[in-house]
Design a protein around this motif. Structure first.
Motif, PDB file in Angstrom:
ATOM      1  N   TYR A 142     -12.874  82.464  14.660  1.00  0.00           N
ATOM      2  CA  TYR A 142     -13.190  82.125  13.269  1.00  0.00           C
ATOM      3  C   TYR A 142     -14.641  81.659  13.089  1.00  0.00           C
ATOM      4  CZ  TYR A 142      -8.129  82.331  13.117  1.00  0.00           C
ATOM      5  OH  TYR A 142      -6.831  82.744  13.235  1.00  0.00           O
ATOM      6  N   SER A 143     -15.508  81.966  14.043  1.00  0.00           N
ATOM      7  CA  SER A 143     -16.941  81.611  13.967  1.00  0.00           C
ATOM      8  C   SER A 143     -17.154  80.140  13.604  1.00  0.00           C
ATOM      9  CB  SER A 143     -17.659  82.487  12.942  1.00  0.00           C
ATOM     10  OG  SER A 143     -17.419  83.842  13.189  1.00  0.00           O
ATOM     11  N   PRO A 144     -16.571  79.204  14.342  1.00  0.00           N
ATOM     12  CA  PRO A 144     -16.671  77.791  13.965  1.00  0.00           C
ATOM     13  C   PRO A 144     -18.104  77.272  14.021  1.00  0.00           C
ATOM     14  CG  PRO A 144     -15.903  77.973  16.213  1.00  0.00           C
ATOM     15  CD  PRO A 144     -15.928  79.371  15.653  1.00  0.00           C
ATOM     16  N   LEU A 145     -18.403  76.368  13.107  1.00  0.00           N
ATOM     17  CA  LEU A 145     -19.726  75.771  13.042  1.00  0.00           C
ATOM     18  C   LEU A 145     -19.565  74.307  12.617  1.00  0.00           C
ATOM     19  CD1 LEU A 145     -22.740  77.643  11.690  1.00  0.00           C
ATOM     20  CD2 LEU A 145     -22.456  75.271  11.042  1.00  0.00           C
ATOM     21  N   LEU A 146     -20.238  73.409  13.304  1.00  0.00           N
ATOM     22  CA  LEU A 146     -20.182  71.995  12.936  1.00  0.00           C
ATOM     23  C   LEU A 146     -21.178  71.747  11.812  1.00  0.00           C
ATOM     24  CD1 LEU A 146     -18.896  69.233  13.689  1.00  0.00           C
ATOM     25  CD2 LEU A 146     -20.906  68.848  15.147  1.00  0.00           C
ATOM     26  N   ALA A 147     -20.685  71.224  10.708  1.00  0.00           N
ATOM     27  CA  ALA A 147     -21.535  70.932   9.550  1.00  0.00           C
ATOM     28  C   ALA A 147     -21.418  69.439   9.254  1.00  0.00           C
ATOM     29  CB  ALA A 147     -21.092  71.771   8.348  1.00  0.00           C
ATOM     30  N   GLY A 148     -21.949  69.002   8.127  1.00  0.00           N
ATOM     31  CA  GLY A 148     -21.772  67.617   7.711  1.00  0.00           C
ATOM     32  C   GLY A 148     -22.864  66.680   8.182  1.00  0.00           C
ATOM     33  N   THR A 149     -22.488  65.413   8.318  1.00  0.00           N
ATOM     34  CA  THR A 149     -23.478  64.354   8.528  1.00  0.00           C
ATOM     35  C   THR A 149     -23.810  64.073   9.987  1.00  0.00           C
ATOM     36  OG1 THR A 149     -21.736  62.674   8.458  1.00  0.00           O
ATOM     37  CG2 THR A 149     -22.828  63.204   6.372  1.00  0.00           C
ATOM     38  N   ILE A 150     -22.872  64.303  10.889  1.00  0.00           N
ATOM     39  CA  ILE A 150     -23.119  64.013  12.301  1.00  0.00           C
ATOM     40  C   ILE A 150     -24.252  64.888  12.852  1.00  0.00           C
ATOM     41  CG2 ILE A 150     -22.111  64.068  14.633  1.00  0.00           C
ATOM     42  CD1 ILE A 150     -19.513  62.935  13.333  1.00  0.00           C
ATOM     43  N   PRO A 151     -24.283  66.187  12.568  1.00  0.00           N
ATOM     44  CA  PRO A 151     -25.379  67.006  13.089  1.00  0.00           C
ATOM     45  C   PRO A 151     -26.775  66.554  12.632  1.00  0.00           C
ATOM     46  CG  PRO A 151     -23.601  68.416  12.363  1.00  0.00           C
ATOM     47  CD  PRO A 151     -23.269  67.016  11.913  1.00  0.00           C
ATOM     48  N   ILE A 152     -26.870  66.005  11.428  1.00  0.00           N
ATOM     49  CA  ILE A 152     -28.197  65.629  10.915  1.00  0.00           C
ATOM     50  C   ILE A 152     -28.421  64.114  10.930  1.00  0.00           C
ATOM     51  CG2 ILE A 152     -28.527  67.764   9.619  1.00  0.00           C
ATOM     52  CD1 ILE A 152     -27.723  66.286   7.061  1.00  0.00           C
ATOM     53  N   GLU A 153     -27.589  63.413  11.680  1.00  0.00           N
ATOM     54  CA  GLU A 153     -27.761  61.983  11.960  1.00  0.00           C
ATOM     55  C   GLU A 153     -27.795  61.089  10.718  1.00  0.00           C
ATOM     56  OE1 GLU A 153     -30.235  61.035  15.648  1.00  0.00           O
ATOM     57  OE2 GLU A 153     -31.212  62.869  14.881  1.00  0.00           O
ATOM     58  N   ILE A 154     -26.933  61.389   9.763  1.00  0.00           N
ATOM     59  CA  ILE A 154     -26.790  60.480   8.615  1.00  0.00           C
ATOM     60  C   ILE A 154     -25.332  60.049   8.482  1.00  0.00           C
ATOM     61  CG2 ILE A 154     -28.850  61.205   7.315  1.00  0.00           C
ATOM     62  CD1 ILE A 154     -26.935  62.955   5.584  1.00  0.00           C
ATOM     63  N   ASP A 155     -24.611  60.135   9.592  1.00  0.00           N
ATOM     64  CA  ASP A 155     -23.207  59.735   9.605  1.00  0.00           C
ATOM     65  C   ASP A 155     -23.098  58.212   9.631  1.00  0.00           C
ATOM     66  OD1 ASP A 155     -24.335  60.435  12.318  1.00  0.00           O
ATOM     67  OD2 ASP A 155     -22.578  59.303  12.957  1.00  0.00           O
ATOM     68  N   ILE A 156     -21.964  57.751   9.170  1.00  0.00           N
ATOM     69  CA  ILE A 156     -21.644  56.332   9.203  1.00  0.00           C
ATOM     70  C   ILE A 156     -20.306  56.188   9.926  1.00  0.00           C
ATOM     71  CG2 ILE A 156     -22.946  55.773   7.104  1.00  0.00           C
ATOM     72  CD1 ILE A 156     -20.231  55.775   5.595  1.00  0.00           C
ATOM     73  N   GLU A 157     -19.893  54.967  10.173  1.00  0.00           N
ATOM     74  CA  GLU A 157     -18.602  54.755  10.820  1.00  0.00           C
ATOM     75  C   GLU A 157     -17.515  55.447  10.002  1.00  0.00           C
ATOM     76  OE1 GLU A 157     -15.749  51.067  12.093  1.00  0.00           O
ATOM     77  OE2 GLU A 157     -17.905  50.706  12.045  1.00  0.00           O
ATOM     78  N   GLY A 158     -16.676  56.213  10.669  1.00  0.00           N
ATOM     79  CA  GLY A 158     -15.606  56.918   9.976  1.00  0.00           C
ATOM     80  C   GLY A 158     -15.972  58.322   9.517  1.00  0.00           C
ATOM     81  N   SER A 159     -17.247  58.703   9.672  1.00  0.00           N
ATOM     82  CA  SER A 159     -17.637  60.075   9.311  1.00  0.00           C
ATOM     83  C   SER A 159     -16.886  61.055  10.190  1.00  0.00           C
ATOM     84  CB  SER A 159     -19.146  60.281   9.506  1.00  0.00           C
ATOM     85  OG  SER A 159     -19.888  59.563   8.554  1.00  0.00           O
ATOM     86  N   ASP A 160     -16.491  62.176   9.587  1.00  0.00           N
ATOM     87  CA  ASP A 160     -15.698  63.126  10.357  1.00  0.00           C
ATOM     88  C   ASP A 160     -16.533  64.248  10.951  1.00  0.00           C
ATOM     89  OD1 ASP A 160     -16.190  64.523   8.014  1.00  0.00           O
ATOM     90  OD2 ASP A 160     -14.101  64.693   7.430  1.00  0.00           O
ATOM     91  N   LEU A 161     -15.898  64.936  11.889  1.00  0.00           N
ATOM     92  CA  LEU A 161     -16.469  66.159  12.440  1.00  0.00           C
ATOM     93  C   LEU A 161     -16.019  67.275  11.508  1.00  0.00           C
ATOM     94  CD1 LEU A 161     -15.596  65.579  16.206  1.00  0.00           C
ATOM     95  CD2 LEU A 161     -17.879  65.506  15.182  1.00  0.00           C
TER      96      LEU A 161
END
Length: 170
Positions: A36-55
Motif C-alpha cells: 500500500y506504499s506506506p509513508l510516515l506523515a504528520g508531526t514526528i517526521p518534521i519534529e513538531i510533535d508533542i507528547e501523545g502525537s501519533d505515528l
C-alpha cells in the motif's frame, strides 16, 4: 531536503524519531503495509510533535473493503479501531491502535501517497519551518501543547484564512 518517502531519516533524528524508527522496524509495520506504499506523515517526521502525537502512516488503497480485512488480520491483536468516511466525495479508511508508547493512525485512500493532503501539508510545513527557523518551530509546538491542531497552528502564525487549503499552495 529530507527524503520522507522512506523512514531511514528517523535513524539520524531526535530521540523520539529514533524511537519511532525502532518501534516501526521491530513490528515490521512498513513491511506489512508494503503493498500500500506506506509513508510516515504528520508531526514526528518534521519534529513538531508533542507528547501523545501519533505515528501517521498514509497508504494508497484501491479497495477499502480488502484493506479493512487486511488491517484486521494484520493488526487485530492491537485492539484496533477502524472508521470509514469520506471528504469531497473521496472515501478513506482510518485505523487506530497503540504500538508500544505510540498511538498509530493508518490512513488509506485511493490516491498516491505523495498526492494525499497529509503528505502535501507535511512538506509545506517542513519548508515553512526550514525558512522560518527555530523560534517559529517553537511557537508551533507551544500552540500544539495548548490543544491547537497542526494546520490551524500554522494558520494562526502565518495569518492564513483557511490553513488546510492555504498550506497546499506553498
Amino acid at each position: 531536503m529530507i527524503d520522507f518517502t522512506t523512514v531511514n531519516y528517523l535513524k539520524e533524528g531526535n530521540e523520539r524519531q529514533k524511537r519511532a524508527y525502532e518501534v516501526l522496524v521491530k513490528h515490521k509495520i512498513f513491511e506489512k503495509l508494503s503493498n500500500y506504499s506506506p509513508l510516515l506523515a504528520g508531526t514526528i517526521p518534521i519534529e513538531i510533535d508533542i507528547e501523545g502525537s501519533d505515528l501517521d502512516i498514509i497508504c494508497e488503497v484501491k479497495d477499502s473493503a480488502e484493506f479493512e480485512k487486511f488491517l484486521i488480520q494484520t493488526f487485530g491483536k492491537f485492539d484496533i479501531k477502524i472508521k470509514k468516511s469520506d471528504t469531497d466525495n473521496e472515501e478513506f479508511l482510518v485505523c487506530n491502535f497503540e504500538l508500544e508508547e505510540f498511538p498509530v493512525e493508518i490512513f488509506g485512500q485511493n490516491k498516491p501517497v505523495i498526492e494525499q493532503n497529509a503528505y502535501r501539508h507535511m512538506i509545506a510545513e517542513y519548508k515553512i519551518l526550514e525558512k522560518k527557523g527555530k523560534d517559529f518551530k517553537q511557537k508551533i509546538i507551544e500552540l500544539k501543547k495548548k490543544g491547537i491542531k497542526t494546520e490551524p497552528a500554522f494558520g494562526i502564525l502565518l495569518g492564513l484564512e483557511n490553513p488546510y487549503e492555504d498550506l497546499l499552495k506553498f
